[in-house]
Write a protein that holds these residues in place. Structure first.
Motif, PDB file in Angstrom:
ATOM      1  N   UNK A   1     -18.064  44.372 -24.048  1.00 28.29           N
ATOM      2  CA  UNK A   1     -18.621  43.064 -23.724  1.00 28.29           C
ATOM      3  C   UNK A   1     -17.762  41.940 -24.304  1.00 28.29           C
ATOM      4  N   UNK A   2     -17.319  42.116 -25.549  1.00 28.04           N
ATOM      5  CA  UNK A   2     -16.539  41.071 -26.209  1.00 28.04           C
ATOM      6  C   UNK A   2     -15.031  41.295 -26.111  1.00 28.04           C
ATOM      7  N   UNK A   3     -14.633  42.354 -25.390  1.00 29.96           N
ATOM      8  CA  UNK A   3     -13.203  42.687 -25.276  1.00 29.96           C
ATOM      9  C   UNK A   3     -12.563  42.773 -26.657  1.00 29.96           C
ATOM     10  N   UNK A   4     -13.260  43.414 -27.563  1.00 31.76           N
ATOM     11  CA  UNK A   4     -12.787  43.511 -28.941  1.00 31.76           C
ATOM     12  C   UNK A   4     -12.604  44.975 -29.311  1.00 31.76           C
ATOM     13  N   UNK A   5     -12.241  45.212 -30.577  1.00 31.75           N
ATOM     14  CA  UNK A   5     -12.117  46.598 -31.010  1.00 31.75           C
ATOM     15  C   UNK A   5     -13.498  47.171 -31.337  1.00 31.75           C
ATOM     16  N   UNK A   6     -13.502  48.381 -31.875  1.00 32.32           N
ATOM     17  CA  UNK A   6     -14.736  49.136 -32.061  1.00 32.32           C
ATOM     18  C   UNK A   6     -15.576  48.628 -33.228  1.00 32.32           C
ATOM     19  N   UNK A   7     -14.964  47.965 -34.203  1.00 33.11           N
ATOM     20  CA  UNK A   7     -15.654  47.651 -35.450  1.00 33.11           C
ATOM     21  C   UNK A   7     -16.810  46.664 -35.312  1.00 33.11           C
TER      22      UNK A   7
ATOM     23  N   UNK B   1     -20.356  49.673 -25.992  1.00 27.93           N
ATOM     24  CA  UNK B   1     -20.757  48.607 -25.085  1.00 27.93           C
ATOM     25  C   UNK B   1     -20.416  47.233 -25.621  1.00 27.93           C
ATOM     26  N   UNK B   2     -20.653  47.011 -26.917  1.00 28.34           N
ATOM     27  CA  UNK B   2     -20.341  45.715 -27.523  1.00 28.34           C
ATOM     28  C   UNK B   2     -18.839  45.463 -27.494  1.00 28.34           C
ATOM     29  N   UNK B   3     -18.067  46.490 -27.774  1.00 26.24           N
ATOM     30  CA  UNK B   3     -16.613  46.341 -27.728  1.00 26.24           C
ATOM     31  C   UNK B   3     -16.148  45.939 -26.331  1.00 26.24           C
TER      32      UNK B   3
END
Length: 388
Positions: A71-77, A67-69
């Motif tokens: 939300x921020x359109x980022x990778x999994x880390x 979900x965080x990835x």
């Protein structure tokens, strides 16, 4: 040597399974979470108790990294890091309070449960087993909560099998006669499937579509129509004028999520636009999502920004002829906001969320299950509105 690792390994595996099943998003499976205090109590050592706690919490909150990835359109880390950090308070509390003394252990678990229910640790007190009270004791209110609390303590004693059999019997009885909470008279919650655009696309066309949605619900007889969190985007004078002018021909009051921005930060709110053309901020979120929304450390460095947490403000709000207990998004995953609201005996619960970023996870389903359980425990009507 294998036996030394087999028992702890089985306990950790069982804790993960309990976290996955109990917090799968199905309200009638919430009592599975009651297996956690049993595993915690029979852990044998403090380190195993810590690993059991970690397994349960990480499994229950497994949707967070993805979900965080999103939300921020980022990778999994980044999501993985936040997931691990969020588990630290739960693991710390339960490992510190674990004891080998079986006579003291139930009181230690009860203390851990209380600590994880209220701030500051309660801010990340997700997946609390006490939420299952609404399934085992529907309609019992505070008596049901006290019985559930006693049951949790009992599961950490030597007679936990007898306590577990009793609770399983209550669970089966409740499941056989289960009914969902009803809607308050004249209320309608509107679920949307607008994805990430809701609250971000604030153009005239989107606002008119939402007004048309409210008008359609009103034509079907609804006197109060609830839209999801941040549905209106930024609550500006222009948006307010548009909605108040449109409400003149709508025979209903709209309750919608919005964002109120100023120089120091923003508030996540519910706005009420009545049929007489008036508008007001109905509710300010008490506990925004830590990290992504609520960022108290900014003030430590003289910076502004982030969502404000009103903590214990406005637990109930007057609306129409009744009093509502609003819960916005994250507040549905923790314990103290709903219990604070129930102390004021509201007439019903309003639960809204904007869960587009949870696609592919069970987070929204868990929010629905938790609010349903609380509504059933206190015999309150429930109106929900989510965007996915």
């Amino acid at each position: 040597m294998c036996r030394d690792y087999l028992r702890p390994g089985l306990l950790i595996f069982a804790s993960i399974a309990i976290g996955v099943v109990g917090w799968s998003g199905h309200v009638l499976l919430l009592p599975v979470a009651l297996g956690f205090p049993v595993l915690w109590s029979i852990a044998g050592t403090r380190s195993v108790a810590a690993l059991v706690s970690a397994g349960y919490f990480l499994a229950a909150s497994r949707g967070l990294p993805r979900g965080v990835a999103a939300f921020y359109s980022s990778d999994f880390w980044p999501g993985l890091l936040l997931w691990l950090c969020a588990s630290m308070s739960f693991v710390a509390v339960h490992s510190v309070l674990w004891t080998k003394n079986p006579n003291v252990r139930p009181f230690r678990y009860l203390l851990a449960a209380i600590i994880m229910s209220i701030p500051p640790f309660g801010i990340t007190g997700w997946a609390h087993p006490v939420t299952a009270a609404g399934v085992l004791f529907p309609g019992w209110g505070w008596w049901g909560l006290w019985l559930m609390t006693a049951g949790l303590a009992g599961l950490a004693t030597r007679i936990w099998p007898a306590v577990a059999i009793t609770l399983i019997g209550l669970w089966l009885w409740s499941a056989a006669s289960w009914t969902e909470p009803g809607l308050p008279n004249g209320w309608r919650g509107v679920d949307l499937e607008l994805g990430a655009s809701l609250g971000r696309d604030t153009g005239l066309h989107r606002q008119r579509d939402l007004i048309a949605t409210v008008r359609g619900a009103a034509s079907d007889g609804a006197g109060f129509v609830v839209l999801p969190e941040t549905a209106l985007g930024f609550w500006t004078p222009t948006v307010a004028r548009l909605w108040t002018s449109a409400s003149a021909d709508i025979d209903a009051t709209a309750i919608a999520g919005a964002t109120v921005l100023d120089a120091t930060g923003y508030d996540n709110v519910l706005v009420a636009i009545d049929r007489k053309g008036g508008s007001s901020i109905l509710y300010r979120e008490r506990m925004p999502v830590p990290g992504s929304m609520w960022q108290p450390w900014r003030s430590w460095f003289g910076e502004s920004g982030g969502a404000r947490a009103d903590f214990f403000a406005n637990p109930v709000v007057p609306i129409g002829a009744g009093r509502a207990a609003p819960l916005i998004c994250y507040e549905q995953l923790i314990v103290w906001p709903v219990l604070q609201s129930m102390l004021h005996d509201p007439d019903f619960i309003i639960a809204v969320g904007n869960g587009w970023w949870t696609d592919g996870t069970s987070i929204v389903a868990i929010q629905r299950a938790a609010t349903t359980a609380w509504a059933r425990l206190f015999a309150k009507p429930l109106v929900t509105a989510f965007n996915t």
